[in-house]
Motif scaffolding. Structure first.
Motif, PDB file in Angstrom:
ATOM      1  N   LEU A  15     -55.449   0.471  27.364  1.00 52.44           N
ATOM      2  CA  LEU A  15     -55.711   0.215  28.768  1.00 52.44           C
ATOM      3  C   LEU A  15     -55.163   1.389  29.569  1.00 52.44           C
ATOM      4  N   THR A  16     -55.957   1.929  30.497  1.00 51.00           N
ATOM      5  CA  THR A  16     -55.518   3.060  31.307  1.00 51.00           C
ATOM      6  C   THR A  16     -55.470   2.643  32.777  1.00 51.00           C
ATOM      7  N   LEU A  17     -54.472   3.154  33.491  1.00 53.74           N
ATOM      8  CA  LEU A  17     -54.313   2.821  34.909  1.00 53.74           C
ATOM      9  C   LEU A  17     -53.971   4.073  35.707  1.00 53.74           C
ATOM     10  N   ARG A  18     -54.396   4.033  36.969  1.00 52.98           N
ATOM     11  CA  ARG A  18     -54.111   5.131  37.891  1.00 52.98           C
ATOM     12  C   ARG A  18     -53.895   4.514  39.271  1.00 52.98           C
ATOM     13  N   ASP A  19     -52.926   5.050  40.042  1.00 53.20           N
ATOM     14  CA  ASP A  19     -52.721   4.559  41.400  1.00 53.20           C
ATOM     15  C   ASP A  19     -53.219   5.586  42.414  1.00 53.20           C
ATOM     16  N   ASN A  20     -53.080   5.273  43.694  1.00 49.20           N
ATOM     17  CA  ASN A  20     -53.646   6.144  44.723  1.00 49.20           C
ATOM     18  C   ASN A  20     -52.891   7.457  44.917  1.00 49.20           C
ATOM     19  N   SER A  21     -51.807   7.678  44.190  1.00 52.48           N
ATOM     20  CA  SER A  21     -51.090   8.954  44.289  1.00 52.48           C
ATOM     21  C   SER A  21     -51.493   9.937  43.190  1.00 52.48           C
ATOM     22  N   ALA A  22     -52.429   9.562  42.348  1.00 48.00           N
ATOM     23  CA  ALA A  22     -52.847  10.428  41.236  1.00 48.00           C
ATOM     24  C   ALA A  22     -53.470  11.713  41.774  1.00 48.00           C
ATOM     25  N   PHE A  23     -53.182  12.822  41.097  1.00 46.88           N
ATOM     26  CA  PHE A  23     -53.714  14.119  41.509  1.00 46.88           C
ATOM     27  C   PHE A  23     -55.123  14.351  40.979  1.00 46.88           C
ATOM     28  N   ASP A  24     -55.500  13.669  39.926  1.00 48.37           N
ATOM     29  CA  ASP A  24     -56.813  13.851  39.324  1.00 48.37           C
ATOM     30  C   ASP A  24     -57.251  12.540  38.678  1.00 48.37           C
ATOM     31  N   GLU A  26     -57.051  11.763  35.493  1.00 52.61           N
ATOM     32  CA  GLU A  26     -56.303  11.420  34.286  1.00 52.61           C
ATOM     33  C   GLU A  26     -55.470  10.166  34.535  1.00 52.61           C
ATOM     34  N   PRO A  27     -55.399   9.269  33.557  1.00 52.07           N
ATOM     35  CA  PRO A  27     -54.577   8.073  33.760  1.00 52.07           C
ATOM     36  C   PRO A  27     -53.097   8.422  33.882  1.00 52.07           C
ATOM     37  N   GLN A  28     -52.405   7.707  34.742  1.00 51.08           N
ATOM     38  CA  GLN A  28     -50.964   7.888  34.885  1.00 51.08           C
ATOM     39  C   GLN A  28     -50.201   7.025  33.894  1.00 51.08           C
ATOM     40  N   LEU A  29     -50.839   5.975  33.425  1.00 49.65           N
ATOM     41  CA  LEU A  29     -50.189   5.051  32.513  1.00 49.65           C
ATOM     42  C   LEU A  29     -51.211   4.593  31.473  1.00 49.65           C
ATOM     43  N   VAL A  30     -50.843   4.674  30.210  1.00 53.69           N
ATOM     44  CA  VAL A  30     -51.699   4.219  29.113  1.00 53.69           C
ATOM     45  C   VAL A  30     -50.914   3.168  28.344  1.00 53.69           C
ATOM     46  N   LEU A  31     -51.494   1.976  28.237  1.00 47.59           N
ATOM     47  CA  LEU A  31     -50.827   0.857  27.569  1.00 47.59           C
ATOM     48  C   LEU A  31     -51.645   0.414  26.362  1.00 47.59           C
ATOM     49  N   THR A  32     -50.948   0.057  25.300  1.00 47.66           N
ATOM     50  CA  THR A  32     -51.589  -0.515  24.127  1.00 47.66           C
ATOM     51  C   THR A  32     -51.214  -1.987  24.065  1.00 47.66           C
ATOM     52  N   PRO A  33     -52.208  -2.886  24.038  1.00 45.69           N
ATOM     53  CA  PRO A  33     -51.885  -4.313  23.947  1.00 45.69           C
ATOM     54  C   PRO A  33     -51.072  -4.629  22.698  1.00 45.69           C
ATOM     55  N   GLU A  34     -50.363  -5.751  22.726  1.00 42.86           N
ATOM     56  CA  GLU A  34     -49.566  -6.162  21.565  1.00 42.86           C
ATOM     57  C   GLU A  34     -50.416  -6.260  20.310  1.00 42.86           C
ATOM     58  N   GLU A  35     -51.650  -6.685  20.464  1.00 46.43           N
ATOM     59  CA  GLU A  35     -52.596  -6.756  19.345  1.00 46.43           C
ATOM     60  C   GLU A  35     -53.669  -5.701  19.585  1.00 46.43           C
ATOM     61  N   ASP A  51     -42.826  -2.960  38.270  1.00 48.23           N
ATOM     62  CA  ASP A  51     -42.148  -1.781  38.810  1.00 48.23           C
ATOM     63  C   ASP A  51     -41.349  -1.003  37.774  1.00 48.23           C
ATOM     64  N   SER A  52     -41.308  -1.458  36.531  1.00 49.81           N
ATOM     65  CA  SER A  52     -40.522  -0.749  35.521  1.00 49.81           C
ATOM     66  C   SER A  52     -41.204   0.538  35.050  1.00 49.81           C
ATOM     67  N   TYR A  53     -42.466   0.732  35.408  1.00 45.58           N
ATOM     68  CA  TYR A  53     -43.176   1.962  35.052  1.00 45.58           C
ATOM     69  C   TYR A  53     -43.050   2.946  36.208  1.00 45.58           C
ATOM     70  N   GLU A  54     -42.235   3.969  36.024  1.00 41.26           N
ATOM     71  CA  GLU A  54     -41.993   4.935  37.093  1.00 41.26           C
ATOM     72  C   GLU A  54     -43.243   5.718  37.478  1.00 41.26           C
ATOM     73  N   GLU A  55     -44.161   5.909  36.533  1.00 41.46           N
ATOM     74  CA  GLU A  55     -45.326   6.740  36.781  1.00 41.46           C
ATOM     75  C   GLU A  55     -46.447   6.041  37.546  1.00 41.46           C
ATOM     76  N   LEU A  56     -46.284   4.745  37.865  1.00 39.93           N
ATOM     77  CA  LEU A  56     -47.355   4.003  38.507  1.00 39.93           C
ATOM     78  C   LEU A  56     -46.795   2.998  39.511  1.00 39.93           C
ATOM     79  N   ASP A  57     -47.414   2.949  40.700  1.00 45.37           N
ATOM     80  CA  ASP A  57     -47.061   1.940  41.695  1.00 45.37           C
ATOM     81  C   ASP A  57     -48.037   0.779  41.529  1.00 45.37           C
TER      82      ASP A  57
END
Length: 93
Positions: A15-24, A26-35, A51-57
């Protein structure tokens, strides 16, 4: 929160995520599900982005994506995923 299954089973995803502060784009956060390996039956996936992910709001997410390609997670060519019942909610409510 969403339900997902693979066409044949054995497919992988991230799963990839990006917030409104991204420069391009590219995803700011990439998560792999437990399964990370899917079956051909529907599976419920719950991703908690807090909020524990510093790279994403989490209050400013503008992009959510599923990576399931040959170069990103090494699925075979023509891998197929099915997704339904997507729910996005504020965990603080």
């Amino acid at each position: 929160l969403f339900k997902i299954k693979g066409k044949t089973g054995g497919e992988k995803l991230k799963l990839t995520l990006r917030d409104n502060s991204a420069f391009d784009y590219e995803p700011q956060l990439v998560l792999t599900p437990e399964e990370p390996v899917l079956s051909s039956d529907w599976q419920l996936v719950h991703i908690n982005v807090d909020d524990s992910y510093e790279e994403l709001d989490p209050s400013q997410v503008v992009h959510i994506g599923l990576e399931f390609g040959t170069s990103t997670v090494r699925n075979p060519a023509n891998a197929t995923l099915y997704v339904k019942d997507i729910v996005i909610e504020n965990a603080n409510d």
